[in-house]
Design an enzyme around this catalytic site. Structure first.
Site, PDB file in Angstrom:
ATOM      1  N   ASP A 196       7.727   2.743 -32.585  1.00 40.72           N
ATOM      2  CA  ASP A 196       8.636   3.431 -31.461  1.00 40.72           C
ATOM      3  C   ASP A 196       9.313   4.508 -32.022  1.00 40.72           C
ATOM      4  OD1 ASP A 196      10.942   0.714 -32.045  1.00 40.72           O
ATOM      5  OD2 ASP A 196      10.154   2.023 -33.548  1.00 40.72           O
ATOM      6  N   HIS A 206       9.222   7.971 -29.793  1.00 39.96           N
ATOM      7  CA  HIS A 206      10.266   8.887 -29.714  1.00 39.96           C
ATOM      8  C   HIS A 206      10.311  10.126 -30.094  1.00 39.96           C
ATOM      9  CE1 HIS A 206      14.887   8.886 -29.679  1.00 39.96           C
ATOM     10  NE2 HIS A 206      14.564  10.011 -30.494  1.00 39.96           N
ATOM     11  N   GLU A 207       9.824  10.436 -30.996  1.00 38.66           N
ATOM     12  CA  GLU A 207       9.601  11.654 -31.715  1.00 38.66           C
ATOM     13  C   GLU A 207       8.697  12.916 -30.735  1.00 38.66           C
ATOM     14  OE1 GLU A 207      12.482  11.024 -34.468  1.00 38.66           O
ATOM     15  OE2 GLU A 207      11.843  12.721 -33.277  1.00 38.66           O
ATOM     16  N   HIS A 228      10.200  13.672 -27.617  1.00 37.06           N
ATOM     17  CA  HIS A 228      10.870  14.956 -27.557  1.00 37.06           C
ATOM     18  C   HIS A 228      10.114  16.220 -27.062  1.00 37.06           C
ATOM     19  CE1 HIS A 228      15.017  13.572 -28.462  1.00 37.06           C
ATOM     20  NE2 HIS A 228      14.532  12.669 -29.687  1.00 37.06           N
ATOM     21  N   TYR A 255      20.263  19.539 -25.287  1.00 40.02           N
ATOM     22  CA  TYR A 255      20.528  18.592 -26.208  1.00 40.02           C
ATOM     23  C   TYR A 255      22.136  18.446 -26.823  1.00 40.02           C
ATOM     24  CZ  TYR A 255      18.948  15.260 -30.082  1.00 40.02           C
ATOM     25  OH  TYR A 255      18.797  14.167 -30.815  1.00 40.02           O
ATOM     26  N   GLU A 266      17.810  11.972 -25.404  1.00 39.17           N
ATOM     27  CA  GLU A 266      17.530  11.034 -26.126  1.00 39.17           C
ATOM     28  C   GLU A 266      17.188   9.611 -25.494  1.00 39.17           C
ATOM     29  OE1 GLU A 266      17.702   9.962 -29.558  1.00 39.17           O
ATOM     30  OE2 GLU A 266      17.576  12.019 -29.557  1.00 39.17           O
ATOM     31  N   ASP A 322       5.651   1.020 -27.819  1.00 34.05           N
ATOM     32  CA  ASP A 322       5.642  -0.043 -28.835  1.00 34.05           C
ATOM     33  C   ASP A 322       6.155  -1.192 -28.085  1.00 34.05           C
ATOM     34  OD1 ASP A 322       8.022  -0.737 -31.485  1.00 34.05           O
ATOM     35  OD2 ASP A 322       6.067  -1.624 -31.119  1.00 34.05           O
ATOM     36  N   ASP A 325       6.526  -4.295 -27.246  1.00 33.18           N
ATOM     37  CA  ASP A 325       6.658  -5.746 -27.749  1.00 33.18           C
ATOM     38  C   ASP A 325       8.237  -6.157 -27.416  1.00 33.18           C
ATOM     39  OD1 ASP A 325       6.500  -5.317 -31.371  1.00 33.18           O
ATOM     40  OD2 ASP A 325       7.420  -3.966 -29.769  1.00 33.18           O
ATOM     41  N   ASP A 326       8.934  -5.004 -27.321  1.00 33.27           N
ATOM     42  CA  ASP A 326      10.396  -5.469 -27.164  1.00 33.27           C
ATOM     43  C   ASP A 326      11.143  -4.280 -26.497  1.00 33.27           C
ATOM     44  OD1 ASP A 326      10.523  -5.319 -30.716  1.00 33.27           O
ATOM     45  OD2 ASP A 326      10.961  -3.417 -29.314  1.00 33.27           O
ATOM     46  N   GLU A 372      12.924  -1.541 -34.957  1.00 29.89           N
ATOM     47  CA  GLU A 372      13.131  -2.918 -35.374  1.00 29.89           C
ATOM     48  C   GLU A 372      12.187  -3.100 -36.513  1.00 29.89           C
ATOM     49  OE1 GLU A 372      11.858  -1.935 -32.384  1.00 29.89           O
ATOM     50  OE2 GLU A 372       9.696  -2.601 -33.012  1.00 29.89           O
ATOM     51  N   ASP A 425      27.673  14.391 -33.035  1.00 28.46           N
ATOM     52  CA  ASP A 425      26.167  14.183 -32.505  1.00 28.46           C
ATOM     53  C   ASP A 425      26.057  14.819 -31.388  1.00 28.46           C
ATOM     54  OD1 ASP A 425      23.891  12.552 -32.283  1.00 28.46           O
ATOM     55  OD2 ASP A 425      24.947  10.840 -30.990  1.00 28.46           O
ATOM     56  N   HIS A 469      22.928  10.616 -29.171  1.00 25.85           N
ATOM     57  CA  HIS A 469      22.434   9.068 -29.469  1.00 25.85           C
ATOM     58  C   HIS A 469      23.342   8.025 -29.227  1.00 25.85           C
ATOM     59  CE1 HIS A 469      20.234  12.001 -32.361  1.00 25.85           C
ATOM     60  NE2 HIS A 469      19.683  11.183 -32.121  1.00 25.85           N
TER      61      HIS A 469
HETATM   62  O1  LIG Z   1      14.955  11.872 -33.149  1.00 32.73           O
HETATM   63  C1  LIG Z   1      15.933  11.974 -33.092  1.00 32.73           C
HETATM   64  O2  LIG Z   1      16.776  11.724 -31.953  1.00 32.73           O
HETATM   65  C2  LIG Z   1      16.519  11.561 -34.486  1.00 32.73           C
HETATM   66  C3  LIG Z   1      16.756  12.881 -35.035  1.00 32.73           C
HETATM   67  C4  LIG Z   1      17.756  13.227 -36.036  1.00 32.73           C
HETATM   68  C5  LIG Z   1      17.848  14.421 -36.394  1.00 32.73           C
HETATM   69  C6  LIG Z   1      18.281  15.756 -35.525  1.00 32.73           C
HETATM   70  C7  LIG Z   1      18.484  16.824 -36.079  1.00 32.73           C
HETATM   71  C8  LIG Z   1      17.966  17.227 -37.582  1.00 32.73           C
HETATM   72  C9  LIG Z   1      17.595  16.196 -38.227  1.00 32.73           C
HETATM   73  C10 LIG Z   1      17.218  14.744 -37.681  1.00 32.73           C
HETATM   74  C11 LIG Z   1      15.742  10.542 -35.266  1.00 32.73           C
HETATM   75  C12 LIG Z   1      16.184   9.075 -34.914  1.00 32.73           C
HETATM   76  C13 LIG Z   1      17.289   8.583 -34.536  1.00 32.73           C
HETATM   77  O3  LIG Z   1      17.645   8.125 -33.354  1.00 32.73           O
HETATM   78  N1  LIG Z   1      18.477   9.016 -35.610  1.00 32.73           N
HETATM   79  C14 LIG Z   1      19.689   8.640 -35.093  1.00 32.73           C
HETATM   80  C15 LIG Z   1      20.169   7.417 -35.898  1.00 32.73           C
HETATM   81  C16 LIG Z   1      20.407   7.577 -37.550  1.00 32.73           C
HETATM   82  C17 LIG Z   1      19.091   7.216 -37.925  1.00 32.73           C
HETATM   83  N2  LIG Z   1      19.508   7.667 -39.550  1.00 32.73           N
HETATM   84  C18 LIG Z   1      20.662   7.855 -39.442  1.00 32.73           C
HETATM   85  C19 LIG Z   1      21.618   8.166 -40.612  1.00 32.73           C
HETATM   86  C20 LIG Z   1      22.836   8.494 -40.364  1.00 32.73           C
HETATM   87  C21 LIG Z   1      23.398   8.477 -39.028  1.00 32.73           C
HETATM   88  C22 LIG Z   1      22.404   8.273 -38.024  1.00 32.73           C
HETATM   89  C23 LIG Z   1      21.143   8.141 -38.201  1.00 32.73           C
HETATM   90  C24 LIG Z   1      20.675   9.917 -35.505  1.00 32.73           C
HETATM   91  O4  LIG Z   1      20.302  10.627 -36.257  1.00 32.73           O
HETATM   92  O5  LIG Z   1      21.734   9.788 -35.141  1.00 32.73           O
HETATM   93  C25 LIG Z   1      14.953   8.679 -33.532  1.00 32.73           C
HETATM   94  C26 LIG Z   1      14.457   7.381 -33.880  1.00 32.73           C
HETATM   95  C27 LIG Z   1      14.702   7.000 -35.261  1.00 32.73           C
HETATM   96  C28 LIG Z   1      15.363   8.199 -35.879  1.00 32.73           C
HETATM   97 ZN   LIG Z   2      15.634  11.595 -30.521  1.00 30.34          ZN
END
Ligand SMILES: O=C(O)[C@H](CCc1ccccc1)CC1(C(=O)N[C@@H](Cc2c[nH]c3ccccc23)C(=O)O)CCCC1
Ligand SMILES: [Zn+2]
Length: 311
Positions: A133, A137-138, A141, A152, A161, A172, A174-175, A180, A221, A226
């Site tokens: 997933d 997700h990536e 984008h 964004y 997002e 993915d 399954d849920d 997860e 954020d 997010h």
């Molecule tokens: O693609 C995205 O939206 C997120 C990309 C974050 C990012 C943005 C800019 C530069 C570098 C990284 C990555 C993911 C995400 O949702 N990240 C969240 C939650 C998170 C993951 N690791 C973290 C560590 C600290 C705080 C929050 C987070 C976020 O960055 O908010 C997507 C699926 C899983 C990871």
């Molecule tokens: Zn994202």
């Protein structure tokens, strides 16, 4: 070219055996699949030479590289098979994944050109490439960038997002959880589309919102992209699965109709600055186009957005 295409094998981050298309060259093998669009390629960011991950035989042992490569192929196939879309740009753009990015980086990203995965610190996250997933997700984008290209930040960013999460869970299948497979801290996932308030968002230490009245209005954020994504995530979940939410009953229409409705809304009706209210209208329009203006699908969309307080 076709003569170099081979079937290769590998073990993922959690030791599961996988089989995928790769390529023979100079007596070695590399994670370059030329059978999908202009290619699916995976490289190890620590080599610094942007070289594809190679193996002296057809067995690849870098778990993150194996998972990133296989997950990119699965996601490519999902967009091709479900919507007839040929990669992120619908023109076969090569799908590039970089693994072992950063130093135990607890995150992943799409930078406009490629997917990047951190190894995680083993306390909060396992290697993020292991999450199908996450890959979906990536890559989504990338699809968004070539379609509505939602700005964004604030509500358009929360929709950006949310679409990435929606197609993340549709690939993915399954849920209704994001992440997860990659949480090392014992939580059930990073985000839940079914019950957003089950999980705490890390920056605000607040539960993810499941209603517009609970939206985050701060500046962290990028204005909570997010965080407030969970409001639209809950709506999409309700369109598919139905349920009772804030005294509103939604009669769901299933994943197959839901993914078509959201893909059509994303690609035909939303624009860079679309907000939640426009998301509601776009989904109603898309559902009407696909299934009829008096269909269960249109009713489900209206009920779902009523349920999360978006009009
Ligand atoms: O693609 C995205 O939206 C997120 C990309 C974050 C990012 C943005 C800019 C530069 C570098 C990284 C990555 C993911 C995400 O949702 N990240 C969240 C939650 C998170 C993951 N690791 C973290 C560590 C600290 C705080 C929050 C987070 C976020 O960055 O908010 C997507 C699926 C899983 C990871
Ligand atoms: Zn994202």
């Amino acid at each position: 070219n076709a003569t170099n295409d081979v079937t290769a094998f590998g073990t993922g981050v959690f030791g599961e055996r996988k089989r995928f298309e790769a390529q023979a060259f100079d007596g070695m093998f590399r994670l370059f699949d030329e059978t999908r669009g202009d290619g699916v390629v995976t490289f190890d960011n620590t080599t610094g030479t942007n070289l594809d991950v190679v193996s002296i035989n057809k067995m690849f042992t870098d778990g993150s590289a194996v998972d990133a490569h296989a997950n990119a192929q699965i996601t490519y196939d999902y967009y091709q098979d479900t919507f007839g879309r040929n990669s992120v740009d619908d023109n076969g753009q090569i799908l590039i994944s970089a693994v072992h990015v950063g130093d135990n980086w607890n995150n992943a990203s799409w930078n406009g050109r490629q997917m990047s995965y951190g190894d995680g610190d083993g306390i909060r996250f396992h290697p993020l490439a292991a999450g199908l997933d996450v890959a979906a997700h990536e890559m989504t984008h990338g699809v968004i960038q070539h379609t509505a290209n939602l700005i964004y930040r604030n509500e358009s960013g929360a929709l950006n997002e949310s679409f990435a999460d929606i197609f993340g869970v549709m690939v993915d299948r399954d849920d209704w959880l994001i992440g997860e497979a990659i949480m090392a801290d014992g939580t059930i996932g990073l985000r839940s589309m079914e019950d957003p308030t089950d999980l705490i968002e890390r920056r605000t230490q607040a539960p993810y919102p499941d209603h517009w009245s609970r939206r985050y209005t701060g500046t962290l954020d990028n204005g909570g992209v997010h965080i407030n994504s969970s409001i639209n995530n809950k709506a999409a979940y309700l369109v598919s699965e139905g349920g009772e939410h804030f005294d509103v009953t939604v009669n769901g229409v299933g994943r197959e109709k839901t993914e078509q409705i959201y893909y059509r809304a994303l690609t035909l009706y939303l624009t860079r600055s679309s907000d939640f209210s426009m998301m509601r209208e776009a989904a109603i329009q898309a559902a009407g186009d696909l299934y009829g203006s008096n269909s269960d699908a249109v009713a489900a969309v209206e009920q779902a957005y009523d349920a999360v307080g978006v009009y």
